[in-house]
Motif scaffolding. Sequence first.
Motif, short mmCIF file in Angstrom:
data_model
loop_
_atom_site.label_atom_id
_atom_site.label_comp_id
_atom_site.label_asym_id
_atom_site.label_seq_id
_atom_site.Cartn_x
_atom_site.Cartn_y
_atom_site.Cartn_z
N MET A 17 0.81 -1.21 0.00
CA MET A 17 0.00 0.00 0.00
C MET A 17 0.85 1.26 0.00
SD MET A 17 -2.92 -0.78 2.85
CE MET A 17 -3.79 -2.34 2.95
N SER A 18 0.33 2.30 -0.66
CA SER A 18 0.94 3.62 -0.53
C SER A 18 0.71 4.13 0.90
CB SER A 18 0.31 4.60 -1.52
OG SER A 18 -1.03 4.87 -1.14
N HIS A 19 1.39 5.20 1.25
CA HIS A 19 1.18 5.78 2.57
C HIS A 19 -0.28 6.22 2.73
CE1 HIS A 19 1.73 7.95 6.26
NE2 HIS A 19 1.30 9.06 5.70
N ARG A 20 -0.83 6.85 1.71
CA ARG A 20 -2.22 7.32 1.77
C ARG A 20 -3.17 6.13 1.97
NH1 ARG A 20 -4.36 10.85 -3.12
NH2 ARG A 20 -2.87 12.32 -2.19
N ASP A 21 -2.97 5.08 1.17
CA ASP A 21 -3.82 3.90 1.28
C ASP A 21 -3.67 3.24 2.65
OD1 ASP A 21 -4.71 4.32 -1.27
OD2 ASP A 21 -3.43 2.78 -2.19
N THR A 22 -2.44 3.23 3.15
CA THR A 22 -2.20 2.64 4.47
C THR A 22 -3.00 3.38 5.53
OG1 THR A 22 0.04 1.94 3.89
CG2 THR A 22 -0.45 2.14 6.23
N LEU A 49 1.43 -4.19 11.37
CA LEU A 49 2.82 -3.89 11.02
C LEU A 49 2.83 -3.13 9.70
CD1 LEU A 49 4.44 -7.41 11.69
CD2 LEU A 49 4.03 -5.56 13.33
N PRO A 50 2.71 -1.79 9.75
CA PRO A 50 2.77 -1.01 8.52
C PRO A 50 4.22 -0.85 8.05
CG PRO A 50 2.18 0.37 10.41
CD PRO A 50 2.54 -0.98 10.93
N PHE A 52 7.64 1.32 7.35
CA PHE A 52 8.30 2.27 8.26
C PHE A 52 7.70 3.68 8.16
CE2 PHE A 52 12.26 -0.52 8.13
CZ PHE A 52 12.14 -0.91 9.44
N THR A 53 7.41 4.13 6.92
CA THR A 53 6.96 5.51 6.73
C THR A 53 5.61 5.79 7.37
OG1 THR A 53 6.17 4.78 4.57
CG2 THR A 53 8.25 5.98 4.62
N SER A 54 4.85 4.75 7.66
CA SER A 54 3.50 4.94 8.21
C SER A 54 3.39 4.63 9.69
CB SER A 54 2.50 4.09 7.43
OG SER A 54 2.51 4.43 6.06
N ILE A 55 4.47 4.21 10.32
CA ILE A 55 4.38 3.78 11.72
C ILE A 55 3.95 4.92 12.64
CG2 ILE A 55 5.71 3.03 13.74
CD1 ILE A 55 7.32 1.22 11.84
N ILE A 56 4.59 6.07 12.53
CA ILE A 56 4.29 7.16 13.47
C ILE A 56 2.85 7.66 13.31
CG2 ILE A 56 4.86 9.54 14.10
CD1 ILE A 56 7.82 8.83 13.60
N PRO A 57 2.38 7.98 12.09
CA PRO A 57 0.97 8.40 11.99
C PRO A 57 -0.01 7.28 12.35
CG PRO A 57 2.01 8.31 9.82
CD PRO A 57 3.09 8.15 10.82
N ALA A 58 0.34 6.03 12.06
CA ALA A 58 -0.55 4.92 12.43
C ALA A 58 -0.64 4.81 13.94
CB ALA A 58 -0.05 3.61 11.82
N HIS A 59 0.48 4.94 14.62
CA HIS A 59 0.49 4.89 16.08
C HIS A 59 -0.38 6.02 16.65
CE1 HIS A 59 1.84 4.35 20.16
NE2 HIS A 59 2.41 5.54 20.19
N PHE A 60 -0.27 7.20 16.06
CA PHE A 60 -1.06 8.34 16.52
C PHE A 60 -2.55 8.07 16.29
CE2 PHE A 60 -2.99 12.56 15.90
CZ PHE A 60 -2.61 13.16 17.10
#
Length: 258
Positions: A17-22, A49-50, A52-60
């Motif tokens: 997935m892209s970051h947006r899709d994630t 487990l996204p 790396f680029t999506s971990i911080i916004p996903a955690h938030f």
Amino acid sequence: MNDHHAVIVGVGLKMYMSHRDTMEWINLVRGIAKSHPAVTAGVVELFVLPSFTSIIPAHFALRDTRVAIGAQDLFWHDRGAYTGEVSGRDLAEIGCTLVEVGHAERRRIFGETEDIVSQKMLAAFRNGLTPVLCVGEPALVPSADAATECIRQLRSALDASRAENTIGHVIVAYEPQWAIGAPEPASAGYIREVVGLIRQEIDNDSALRGSRVIYGGSAGPKQLEALRGAVDGLFLGRSAHDASALKHVLDEAWHLID
């Protein structure tokens, strides 16, 4: 992740997935996690487990849910001149509680040796991360032979951690390599036999007491029912990219407690 009666449901997003899709997917998962009784009651321990680029916004985005966040990989050193790598120390700092180690793709595509897997396991433990250790036989063989190979991989993966006496709970993800991305998962009977022998290995090792075994490798809806009591949960891949399919798995887990 302390309730050992709970069913573990994990989702690894790989690089599909892209970051947006994630983030769209994460927000759907957030809605499910906040309302689904299996998650809110702690019957299911859900982790994602996204990339790396999506971990911080996903955690938030998931901060007010019971969903745990992890990474798909880590480096074996915590600091240093390692261009492009991400350390377990940093993963822990940004909210990860788990990290995937030793996936067949990492071994095959990136040449990760058993020694590298062992060093990454140590890095996970050292930084308070629960490793989701992927083990699995390369080709379809009798279940006893598959279990022997998986147990050998598990022992090898723990070599560096034992040497440092730094070891903790592991989530062992049994993923037969021949079933990853296949149209069908391994048969329920085969999985039961292999996981049963891996469980014996864990139960006989005081350092691993409390560790659990989940099934991955084209896992999806209806599998928890088929594997009732045999596994501690599922490690989902592409089947969970449709958030409604993930909800179906949570529904199954909820009904299994009746």
